[in-house]
Design a protein around this motif. Structure first.
Motif, mmCIF file in Angstrom:
data_model
loop_
_atom_site.group_PDB
_atom_site.id
_atom_site.type_symbol
_atom_site.label_atom_id
_atom_site.label_comp_id
_atom_site.label_asym_id
_atom_site.label_seq_id
_atom_site.Cartn_x
_atom_site.Cartn_y
_atom_site.Cartn_z
ATOM 1 N N ALA A 140 -46.245 -11.482 -20.118
ATOM 2 C CA ALA A 140 -45.324 -11.518 -21.251
ATOM 3 C C ALA A 140 -44.509 -12.808 -21.247
ATOM 4 O O ALA A 140 -44.290 -13.431 -22.294
ATOM 5 N N PHE A 141 -44.049 -13.213 -20.071
ATOM 6 C CA PHE A 141 -43.302 -14.469 -19.978
ATOM 7 C C PHE A 141 -44.186 -15.650 -20.361
ATOM 8 O O PHE A 141 -43.730 -16.600 -21.015
ATOM 9 N N GLY A 142 -45.456 -15.616 -19.962
ATOM 10 C CA GLY A 142 -46.375 -16.687 -20.330
ATOM 11 C C GLY A 142 -46.556 -16.783 -21.831
ATOM 12 O O GLY A 142 -46.561 -17.889 -22.404
ATOM 13 N N ALA A 143 -46.717 -15.630 -22.497
ATOM 14 C CA ALA A 143 -46.851 -15.639 -23.959
ATOM 15 C C ALA A 143 -45.593 -16.187 -24.616
ATOM 16 O O ALA A 143 -45.663 -16.968 -25.573
ATOM 17 N N LEU A 144 -44.418 -15.770 -24.119
ATOM 18 C CA LEU A 144 -43.152 -16.269 -24.674
ATOM 19 C C LEU A 144 -43.017 -17.768 -24.463
ATOM 20 O O LEU A 144 -42.613 -18.506 -25.380
ATOM 21 N N LEU A 145 -43.360 -18.243 -23.277
ATOM 22 C CA LEU A 145 -43.222 -19.666 -22.975
ATOM 23 C C LEU A 145 -44.171 -20.503 -23.841
ATOM 24 O O LEU A 145 -43.776 -21.535 -24.402
ATOM 25 N N GLY A 146 -45.423 -20.058 -23.970
ATOM 26 C CA GLY A 146 -46.375 -20.793 -24.801
ATOM 27 C C GLY A 146 -45.947 -20.840 -26.251
ATOM 28 O O GLY A 146 -46.059 -21.891 -26.914
ATOM 29 N N ALA A 147 -45.433 -19.715 -26.757
ATOM 30 C CA ALA A 147 -44.979 -19.672 -28.147
ATOM 31 C C ALA A 147 -43.764 -20.575 -28.357
ATOM 32 O O ALA A 147 -43.675 -21.298 -29.363
ATOM 33 N N ALA A 148 -42.811 -20.536 -27.422
ATOM 34 C CA ALA A 148 -41.598 -21.343 -27.572
ATOM 35 C C ALA A 148 -41.898 -22.834 -27.506
ATOM 36 O O ALA A 148 -41.255 -23.639 -28.186
ATOM 37 N N LEU A 149 -42.895 -23.229 -26.707
ATOM 38 C CA LEU A 149 -43.217 -24.642 -26.582
ATOM 39 C C LEU A 149 -43.932 -25.181 -27.823
ATOM 40 O O LEU A 149 -43.726 -26.333 -28.214
ATOM 41 N N ILE A 150 -44.769 -24.349 -28.453
ATOM 42 C CA ILE A 150 -45.565 -24.834 -29.584
ATOM 43 C C ILE A 150 -44.825 -24.700 -30.910
ATOM 44 O O ILE A 150 -45.128 -25.424 -31.869
ATOM 45 N N ALA A 151 -43.866 -23.782 -31.003
ATOM 46 C CA ALA A 151 -43.213 -23.504 -32.287
ATOM 47 C C ALA A 151 -42.601 -24.742 -32.938
ATOM 48 O O ALA A 151 -42.788 -24.966 -34.145
#
Length: 384
Positions: free
Chosen positions: A123-134
């Motif tokens: 879950a943290f990985g999904a959040l981190l990837g989304a926050a970096l690309i947004a």
């Protein structure tokens, strides 16, 4: 000058890659899809379990990194309907749902262990990837240098071919008897078949053909390094020629193909390093393999001088020849040592995925080339 805001465009490629990556997560989480059993536990009992006794930073980091592309792809696939914080929140929620489902189903798999720590890391990985690309989503899909380069360098409606070319370096991860010896599932099916059935099939062929003696005669025609150099050259050339087809003339095609070769070598080295227990990181780099790397790279660069349709024809022809050699040549007896060492690696459950990718990539490439040739023939017929 018009005051209209720029039109925001959804990305079909992002949706396609998201679907593919989700399928990879499912495959890697549930492989080998056998031995299902019930222990009388709730599928969500793992949520309240204590933390694992043996905890390594490597395993946690792997789970985080594995879901970062998923979170980033969700944000890209949601654009432009959902953007910014809302897209990040949705990506996080979908990451939790996907990872929670994967862990819950692992309750019934004897080779897997459902873990609340894995859920948190994913879950943290999904959040981190989304926050970096947004923050960069608009620049990637609507405006900015990357989008301009994509439109300038690559043909429209080439998403499937670009994805197929991008999968090539990963198709080479699984060890093979010779470098880039992909697509040998017909041989595997033949060897697993009942001997009586094999003898019956061979009996249908005329005796003068001596089909049973083909592998031995073929193997004796060249030393093993020579066959490895030839197969590696043919397969690498086909992959490079295929990757060049969606590129427009203004693109730095030679440099992009060299990047593809470099990625292939780096992924091969990295996968072998992570999987090998005996430290056979460069065991695949035989003289024949290195000659095949050089020959295939040179051939793909020279092929850029010929028209696109001829590159497609050459790619199909070399793939067919390589597949015939891969499935007819005898296997190097020392290959069993490498394969046994690989199977003891950390990523046991991803080996099946890597193996299937190595089996199917050449046939997927041939399928795309056949469909492309059919479309071109229909267009010419319609124009006539």
């Amino acid at each position: 000058m018009s005051g209209k805001p720029p039109q925001r465009r959804p990305s079909a490629l992002a949706k396609q890659v998201l679907g593919l990556y989700t399928a990879l997560i499912v495959y890697g989480s549930w492989y080998p899809f056998s031995g299902w059993r019930s222990l009388g536990l709730s599928p969500f009992a793992y949520l309240t379990d204590p933390l694992p006794q043996y905890l390594t930073a490597f395993d946690v980091l792997t789970n985080v990194l594995g879901y970062m592309p998923f979170g980033a792809l969700v944000v890209l696939a949601l654009y432009p309907r959902r953007r910014g914080t809302l897209a990040v929140a949705l990506a996080f929620g979908l990451g939790v749902v996907l990872s929670g489902t994967m862990e819950a189903v692992q309750t019934w798999l004897p080779t897997r262990v459902a873990s609340n720590l894995d859920l948190a890391a994913n879950a943290f990985g999904a959040l981190l990837g989304a926050a970096l690309i947004a923050p960069a989503t608009g620049a990637l899909l609507d405006r900015g240098l990357l989008r301009r380069l994509r439109l300038l360098w690559f043909r429209r409606d080439s998403a499937a071919l670009v994805c197929l070319a991008a999968l090539w370096p990963f198709a080479t991860m699984f060890p093979s008897p010779r470098l880039f010896c992909l697509g040998d599932w017909p041989r595997a099916l033949w060897l697993r078949a009942d001997p009586t059935m094999r003898d019956a099939l061979l009996a249908w062929a005329p005796a003068s053909w001596h089909i049973a003696a083909w592998p031995g005669r073929l193997g004796a025609a060249l030393p093993d390094d020579g066959w490895e150099a030839l197969i590696a050259t043919l397969t690498l050339f086909a992959a490079g020629a295929l990757a060049s087809l969606p590129m427009r003339p203004p693109a730095p095609r030679a440099r992009l193909l060299l990047v593809l070769v470099a990625m292939t070598v780096c992924i091969k080295i990295g996968a072998t390093f992570l999987q090998s227990e005996a430290g056979l990181v460069f065991d695949w780099a035989t003289p024949g393999a290195l000659a095949g790397l050089a020959g295939g790279t040179l051939a793909m660069l020279l092929a850029l001088r010929v028209p696109r349709r001829w590159r497609a024809a050459f790619a199909a022809g070399t793939l067919v020849i390589a597949l015939l050699l891969v499935n007819l040549l005898p296997v190097n007896p020392y290959f069993d040592v490498t394969l046994a060492d690989w199977r003891q690696g950390r990523y046991l459950h991803f080996n099946g995925l890597a193996h299937w990718l190595a089996w199917t990539w050449p046939y997927a490439a041939l399928g795309w080339l056949a469909l492309s040739a059919e479309r071109a023939w229909l267009r010419r017929r319609h124009a006539a």
